[in-house]
Each structure stands twice: as C-alpha cells, then as structure tokens.
Design an enzyme around this catalytic site. Structure first.
Site, PDB file in Angstrom:
ATOM      1  N   CYS A   1       0.689  -1.261  -0.058  1.00  0.00           N
ATOM      2  CA  CYS A   1       0.018   0.092  -0.056  1.00  0.00           C
ATOM      3  C   CYS A   1       0.979   1.039  -0.112  1.00  0.00           C
ATOM      4  CB  CYS A   1      -0.896  -0.106   1.304  1.00  0.00           C
ATOM      5  SG  CYS A   1      -1.943   1.441   1.399  1.00  0.00           S
TER       6      CYS A   1
ATOM      7  N   HIS B   1      -8.011   8.307   2.609  1.00  0.00           N
ATOM      8  CA  HIS B   1      -7.817   9.474   2.781  1.00  0.00           C
ATOM      9  C   HIS B   1      -8.713  10.666   2.378  1.00  0.00           C
ATOM     10  CE1 HIS B   1      -7.051   7.972  -1.582  1.00  0.00           C
ATOM     11  NE2 HIS B   1      -7.163   9.418  -2.029  1.00  0.00           N
TER      12      HIS B   1
HETATM   13  P1  DGP Z   1      -7.511   9.839  -5.009  1.00  0.00           P
HETATM   14  O1  DGP Z   1      -7.420  10.168  -6.552  1.00  0.00           O
HETATM   15  O2  DGP Z   1      -8.603  10.656  -4.176  1.00  0.00           O
HETATM   16  O3  DGP Z   1      -7.270   8.396  -4.543  1.00  0.00           O
HETATM   17  O4  DGP Z   1      -6.281  10.466  -4.403  1.00  0.00           O
HETATM   18  C1  DGP Z   1      -4.832   9.953  -4.517  1.00  0.00           C
HETATM   19  C2  DGP Z   1      -3.971  11.265  -4.374  1.00  0.00           C
HETATM   20  O5  DGP Z   1      -3.031  10.735  -3.789  1.00  0.00           O
HETATM   21  C3  DGP Z   1      -3.665  12.075  -5.641  1.00  0.00           C
HETATM   22  O6  DGP Z   1      -4.270  13.474  -5.300  1.00  0.00           O
HETATM   23  C4  DGP Z   1      -2.314  12.105  -5.665  1.00  0.00           C
HETATM   24  C5  DGP Z   1      -1.793  11.691  -4.254  1.00  0.00           C
HETATM   25  N1  DGP Z   1      -0.400  10.775  -4.408  1.00  0.00           N
HETATM   26  C6  DGP Z   1      -0.371   9.627  -5.235  1.00  0.00           C
HETATM   27  N2  DGP Z   1       0.773   8.965  -4.705  1.00  0.00           N
HETATM   28  C7  DGP Z   1       1.420  10.087  -4.200  1.00  0.00           C
HETATM   29  C8  DGP Z   1       2.885  10.063  -3.440  1.00  0.00           C
HETATM   30  O7  DGP Z   1       3.532   9.107  -3.735  1.00  0.00           O
HETATM   31  N3  DGP Z   1       3.053  10.951  -2.639  1.00  0.00           N
HETATM   32  C9  DGP Z   1       2.199  12.162  -2.425  1.00  0.00           C
HETATM   33  N4  DGP Z   1       2.305  13.023  -1.665  1.00  0.00           N
HETATM   34  N5  DGP Z   1       0.906  11.855  -2.976  1.00  0.00           N
HETATM   35  C10 DGP Z   1       0.448  10.969  -3.726  1.00  0.00           C
END
Ligand code: DGP
Length: 112
Positions: free
Chosen positions: A3, A98
C-alpha cells in the site's frame, strides 16, 4: 500488504509531512489541485470510506478533529473543501482511506 500510503506512513516513501500524531498522518499531495492540497490519512489501513465501521470509526472522528487544526495552521481562513473519493466511480486511485483538504483559492462551485 503493498500500500503506497502505508509506505509513506512507514517512511519507506518520502513525503512532506504537515501533521502527525499517534493515529493520523497528513502530508502534501504530490499533484496539488489547489495552492494548498493536503492528504489526511489514518495510520491503520482502511481501504476507503466503504471500509469505515463501528470498529474503526474513532480514527475517522479523530481525523475530523485534526482537519480544522491543520486548516488553521495552513492559514485557510477563507474556507476549504474536504473530499474523499470512494471507489472506481469516484476515481479513487490509492486504496487507503484519505481525505483531501483543498484551499488557498476560490474553489469551483461544482464538485462533480
Ligand atoms: P485519490 O485520487 O482520491 O485516490 O487521491 C490520491 C491522491 O494521492 C492524488 O491526489 C495524488 C496523491 N498521491 C499519489 N501518490 C502520491 C505520492 O507518492 N506522494 C504524495 N504525496 N501524494 C501522492
């Protein structure tokens, strides 16, 4: 379990932390959709809003106690939006519960 957000909590994947306590971790979204875009996550793995039940809802209540404190610390005095995408139709891309905090500008009137 593989995850992404559990790996961020563990420190195996770097992130920009804005808040942490024993139950919650909050960090800046890697692909910000507003001047302030923060993700607030439980440290326990819950796949999505669909996985919230009477056994884990205390952490969700705690997240919603933390969100106003984070927003205040970020200076989101003009308001902000809290979003949680749940499942494929909502385009949830990371299967760890989240809550997005979006702010720092006038947000769009439409949510869908
Ligand atoms: P959702 O589409 O609601 O599942 O949002 C997932 C969010 O997670 C998206 O806005 C981008 C963010 N995200 C994905 N991978 C990473 C990561 O490796 N680091 C950070 N800081 N955010 C991430």
């Amino acid at each position: 379990m593989d995850c992404l957000f559990c790996s961020i909590i563990n420190g195996d994947i770097p992130s920009t932390k804005v808040y942490e306590d024993e139950m919650v971790y909050a960090f800046r979204d890697i692909n910000p959709q507003a001047p302030t875009h923060i993700l607030v996550i439980p440290k326990i793995h819950i796949p999505s809003v669909d996985g919230i039940d009477e056994n884990n809802s205390a952490v969700v209540a705690h997240i919603f106690e933390c969100i106003p404190k984070i927003a205040k610390a970020e200076g989101l005095n003009g308001g902000y939006r809290v979003v949680s995408n749940c499942g494929d139709n909502a385009c949830q891309s990371v299967k760890h519960l989240h809550f997005h905090i979006l702010g720092g500008k006038q947000l769009a009137d439409s949510m869908a």
